[in-house]
Scaffold this active site. Structure first.
Site, PDB file in Angstrom:
ATOM      1  CB  THR A  47      48.580  34.177  39.587  1.00 56.14           C
ATOM      2  OG1 THR A  47      48.027  33.063  39.199  1.00 56.14           O
ATOM      3  CG2 THR A  47      49.285  34.246  40.941  1.00 56.14           C
ATOM      4  CG  HIS A  48      47.928  35.132  35.081  1.00 56.23           C
ATOM      5  ND1 HIS A  48      48.724  35.746  34.557  1.00 56.23           N
ATOM      6  CD2 HIS A  48      48.591  33.888  35.839  1.00 56.23           C
ATOM      7  CE1 HIS A  48      50.054  34.960  34.388  1.00 56.23           C
ATOM      8  NE2 HIS A  48      49.710  34.294  35.393  1.00 56.23           N
TER       9      HIS A  48
ATOM     10  CB  SER B 150      23.537  55.750  43.266  1.00 54.98           C
ATOM     11  OG  SER B 150      22.640  55.949  42.231  1.00 54.98           O
TER      12      SER B 150
ATOM     13  CE  LYS C 154      25.740  51.699  42.057  1.00 55.85           C
ATOM     14  NZ  LYS C 154      26.589  52.429  40.632  1.00 55.85           N
TER      15      LYS C 154
ATOM     16  CD  GLU D 208      34.368  54.378  42.910  1.00 54.18           C
ATOM     17  OE1 GLU D 208      33.885  53.831  41.811  1.00 54.18           O
ATOM     18  OE2 GLU D 208      33.727  54.957  43.623  1.00 54.18           O
TER      19      GLU D 208
END
Ligand code: ARG
Length: 554
Positions: free
Chosen positions: A245-246, A367, A373, A380
């Site tokens: 939470t948060h 990448s 990467k 996304e």
């Protein structure tokens, strides 16, 4: 008196001056509403039956018109994609050395031929349908006997890609195109089709048919995704992870519990679609341009033909109502939001910082600059796609706000966002179940994260409260214990009983059993909680609810 200048148009009579050439091109909807060809043909066939019942067409004319419309709608598979496992009658006809029309005729005489074989103007036959085998035998035998040779039956030309391409530059909209094409196929009789109808009710009908189908496809896709999540949850067994939470570690939960949260969202999405479908399943045909058809039509005929529950109630509303587009795009926007939340969580959990999962290579890219990467392109893009879904819903909401009754040309602008939203969701749901199934969690990392950072503090406070300490006080005592742990770099289970008893004499040796990971999970033994038996039951119930139900549209 000069001749009208718009002779190719559906509305030329009143006009003497030609349209501005640039405006003419700019206002056309054919380049995008061409995809409504199957819906337009289906609605036209239903209208033809309705006006035939009103005595406008003879039986023979109706038959010619229906066959002509079938040919107009018969277009290549790239244009109107078939469902997987289905065959295309045109390709089949070519393969069997016969014509789509002969195939349609033969099929319509077979007792097993039923609604499930037809979608709009298309005939859909699953590759394993026994009817297909019989048909192949039938036509093969005919070919041997040479019964179906040239000249035996007159054929209408079907619509081709070339027809579409030729019309791209001048057909005003799909309604105009079908009329032009039908005239080519059956001659002047085609012009009778427009008796007692208006394009205003046609487009309202076509869009309802489009959305209804898109709802069904989306519902099926959602169900597949839910089942993939359920499968993943079943594999996860009793594996635990932190909940947040948060975005701060909160309490441990089962991985299955986390995944089931998304199943709950999907179930709401399905119910929103089902609900919208029910409300929109009424037929505008017979509403005329605005005030109702000028013929005494039996509107129930068209409604029944098109699988609607009945005719719409008010012609002004029916020709200008687009609530169903709003509801559809809003449901998709909400769905996009859910998918985007899932995508965001996975993107985060795949970072080295979390390390909860390894992104499937099949859905990631590298990448061009940084060799190490592996980028989460799929998740996304899912996040990004949700933006255009919200965009579609927003366009529709703004389009409809303040629009006076009844039809206004503004409504034409409502089509493209709906097509785009439907396509976007179709694309997403075509990949998401497979992607979900291929996720590999690092359960060890998840467990470590769930057992460090005092995620058992709530269970510790519950322990004290079970010992008779009021919860507010228990909360404070455990807070002190956490501080003690933080100062000395230890978790609660690493504190000594003497230290704990220094904070409260309610602490006893059984404390350590009450704050294990398992105990922390088990203390949430309520319906909807993360206790293991509860999650197991929830999983079984979800599987039961989401398994395809015979006869259900979604
Ligand atoms: N292309 C139009 C649309 O999408 C069809 C209806 C046209 N009606 C009219 N009265 N101009 O809204």
């Amino acid at each position: 008196m000069s001749e009208p200048q718009q002779s190719g148009k559906m509305w030329s009579g009143r006009f003497r001056e030609p349209l501005d050439a640039v405006f003419e091109q700019w206002q056309r909807s054919f380049p995008f509403d061409v995809r409504l060809l199957p819906q337009e043909v289906a609605a036209s066939k239903a209208h033809a039956r309705m006006i035939a019942a009103a005595g406008i067409l003879t039986d023979g004319e109706l038959e010619t018109m229906i066959e002509g419309l079938d040919q107009v709608g018969d277009i290549t598979p790239e244009f109107v994609p078939l469902e997987p496992g289905m065959v295309n009658p045109r390709l089949l006809a070519a393969e069997l050395g016969t014509t789509p029309r002969s195939i349609r005729r033969w099929l319509s005489r077979q007792p097993e031929f039923n609604e499930s074989h037809v979608k709009h103007t298309r005939i859909l036959l699953a590759k394993d349908d026994p009817l297909l085998l019989r048909m192949k035998n039938h036509f093969a035998i005919q070919a041997n006997l040479n019964l179906d040779g040239d000249g035996v039956c007159e054929e209408f030309p079907a619509t081709t890609e070339a027809d579409l391409a030729a019309s791209m530059a001048h057909a005003e909209d799909i309604h105009h195109f079908v009329e032009l094409q039908l005239s080519k196929v059956i001659g002047p009789l085609a012009l009778k089709l427009h008796t007692g109808r208006s394009r205003n009710e046609q487009i309202a009908t076509d869009m309802r048919l489009f959305v209804r189908e898109a709802i069904d496809t989306t519902g099926k896709g959602l169900r597949k995704w839910a089942l993939a999540l359920i499968e993943l949850a079943e594999q996860a067994g009793d594996a635990a992870m932190p909940s947040y939470t948060h975005m701060q570690r909160a309490e441990p939960v089962l991985v299955a519990h986390w995944l089931l949260a998304y199943v709950s969202m999907i179930e709401r999405d399905i119910s929103r679609l089902t609900d919208a479908r029910k409300r929109m399943n009424l037929c505008p045909l017979g509403s005329g341009a605005v005030a109702g058809a000028t013929l005494a039509l039996d509107r129930a005929i068209a409604a029944r033909e098109l699988g609607f529950d009945g005719p719409t109630a008010n012609s002004l509303d029916a020709t200008s109502d687009r609530d169903f587009l709003l509801e559809f795009t809003q449901a998709l926007a909400t769905m996009g939001g859910h998918i985007s939340r899932f995508a965001e969580e996975l993107t985060l959990y795949a970072t080295a910082e979390f390390g909860f999962l390894d992104l499937p290579e099949a859905f990631s890219t590298g990448s061009s600059a940084m060799p190490q990467k592996k980028n989460p392109d799929f998740t996304e893009l899912l996040r990004g796609k949700s933006a255009r879904l919200v965009g579609a819903a927003t366009t529709l909401a703004v389009l409809m706000k303040g629009l006076p009754l009844a039809y206004n040309k503004d409504l034409q602008e409502g089509q493209e966002p709906v097509f785009d939203a439907a396509d976007t969701m179709h694309g997403i749901l075509g990949i998401l179940p497979e992607f979900t199934r291929s996720l590999q969690f690092n359960y060890e990392r998840m467990r470590t994260a769930a057992t460090t950072g005092y995620l058992n503090a709530m269970a510790a406070a519950t322990y004290l409260s079970n010992k008779g300490v009021v919860f507010r006080k228990a909360h404070e005592i455990v807070g002190n214990a956490v501080r003690l742990g933080l100062q000395s770099g230890r978790e609660l289970n690493e504190l000594k009983i003497e230290e704990l008893r220094g904070l409260s004499d309610a602490f006893a040796d059984d404390f350590f059993d009450a704050i294990t990971l398992e105990a922390t999970l088990e203390c949430h033994d309520v319906m909807g909680g993360t206790a293991r038996a509860r999650v197991r039951a929830a999983l079984a119930e979800a599987r039961e609810r989401l398994s395809p139900v015979a006869g259900s549209q979604l």
